[in-house]
Design an enzyme around this catalytic site. Structure first.
Site, PDB file in Angstrom:
ATOM      1  N   LYS A 155       0.814  -1.235   0.000  1.00 19.79           N
ATOM      2  CA  LYS A 155       0.000   0.000   0.000  1.00 19.79           C
ATOM      3  C   LYS A 155       0.839   1.272   0.000  1.00 19.79           C
ATOM      4  CE  LYS A 155      -4.426  -1.705   1.278  1.00 19.79           C
ATOM      5  NZ  LYS A 155      -5.387  -2.026   2.302  1.00 19.79           N
ATOM      6  N   ARG A 194      -4.099 -10.095   4.532  1.00 23.45           N
ATOM      7  CA  ARG A 194      -4.453 -10.047   3.103  1.00 23.45           C
ATOM      8  C   ARG A 194      -3.238  -9.543   2.353  1.00 23.45           C
ATOM      9  NH1 ARG A 194      -6.113  -6.435  -0.690  1.00 23.45           N
ATOM     10  NH2 ARG A 194      -7.707  -7.086  -2.175  1.00 23.45           N
TER      11      ARG A 194
END
Ligand code: 7PJ
Length: 273
Positions: free
Chosen positions: A220, A254
């Protein structure tokens, strides 16, 4: 504790790995490499060989700045992949916020719904309740198109906790049993790096809700902010965050890089023995 995922009952006595399969042309972290149906199927199979406990198939990009796609487009991306994964042998989660897509995905064999809108779309609670699937309820502030423009919270930890507590209540009232529910603070979804780190430091305020907590840090932009690196060079930072997430109480990670993150889990488990 177990997570009820349709026909699967997944033990929660060790951390779980959810491997990401993007079926989008614009996914920022793998550049749309898996848009093609056959490569998405092969990729999901590889993730399972690498140690994924769940694979998460998504046909709508929710990266910051992304525009929504039509229901039909999302179905056209996701359903052929689900149809090709009938014999995967592991629960398949579908990353969607649309009840129509949930419904069709569940019919096509999905056992979990991963909803960045926490089942807030009209009909979403009912659709999930009517099946035996698991659901991930995620916090997000704003919409992907604009959510990173100037996120503001008075108290990010309290706000996320109250939101998730409320969504869990709504889910339970709709008939979704707690053994089917996962919660997620939604790192990067309408949050600055500082918000994300504060949520991670206080992840115990979510784990105290006695539900499995999913953490998604993989590749991210917050990691880009810390390291100065583009998405394809964020593996080391992602692994560091995986370890910190486990230590903070996360039960499901995840990730894009299942094989590598599996070793992080092994190290963490050995350390805790
Ligand atoms: C997340 C997600 C996350 C859950 C995405 C990306 C952006 N679902 N879907 N949690 N992130 N539950 O993979 O970078 O953090 S899409």
């Amino acid at each position: 504790m177990v997570l009820r995922c349709g026909k699967y009952s997944v033990p929660l006595d060790r951390p779980l790995l959810m491997g990401v399969v993007n079926v989008t042309p614009d996914s920022f972290s793998d550049g749309g490499r898996f848009f093609d149906k056959d490569s998405a199927i092969r990729h999901a199979e590889q993730l399972v060989r690498d140690g994924a406990d769940i694979v998460d198939v998504g046909g709508e990009s929710s990266r910051p700045g992304a525009l929504p796609v039509s229901v039909q487009e999302e179905l056209d991306r996701v359903l052929p992949v689900l149809n090709g994964l009938k014999d995967l042998g592991k629960p398949i989660s579908v990353d969607t916020r649309r009840p129509e897509v949930m419904q069709e995905a569940l019919k096509a064999g999905a056992s979990m719904i991963n909803d960045i809108d926490a089942l807030q779309a009209p009909g979403a609670l009912e659709t999930v309740a009517a099946s035996g699937c698991a659901v991930c309820l995620m916090h997000k502030k704003g919409e992907p198109e604009t959510m990173q423009q100037a996120p503001h919270y008075d108290d990010v930890v309290a706000e996320v906790r109250v939101f998730l507590k409320n969504r869990v209540e709504k889910a339970e009232q709709a008939g979704i049993g707690r053994e089917r529910i996962v919660i997620d603070p939604g790192f990067g979804f309408g949050k600055t790096l500082e918000h994300n780190l504060k949520l991670l430091r206080h992840l115990s305020s979510l784990s105290s809700m006695k539900l499995p907590v999913l953490a998604g840090w993989s590749r991210k932009s917050s990691l880009g902010k810390i390291t100065g690196r583009p998405a394809e060079e964020r593996l080391p930072a992602s692994l560091a965050m995986a370890l910190l997430s486990l230590q903070a109480g996360a039960t499901i990670l995840r990730v894009h890089d299942v094989r590598e993150t599996r070793d992080v889990i092994a190290v963490w488990q050995e350390y805790g023995k």
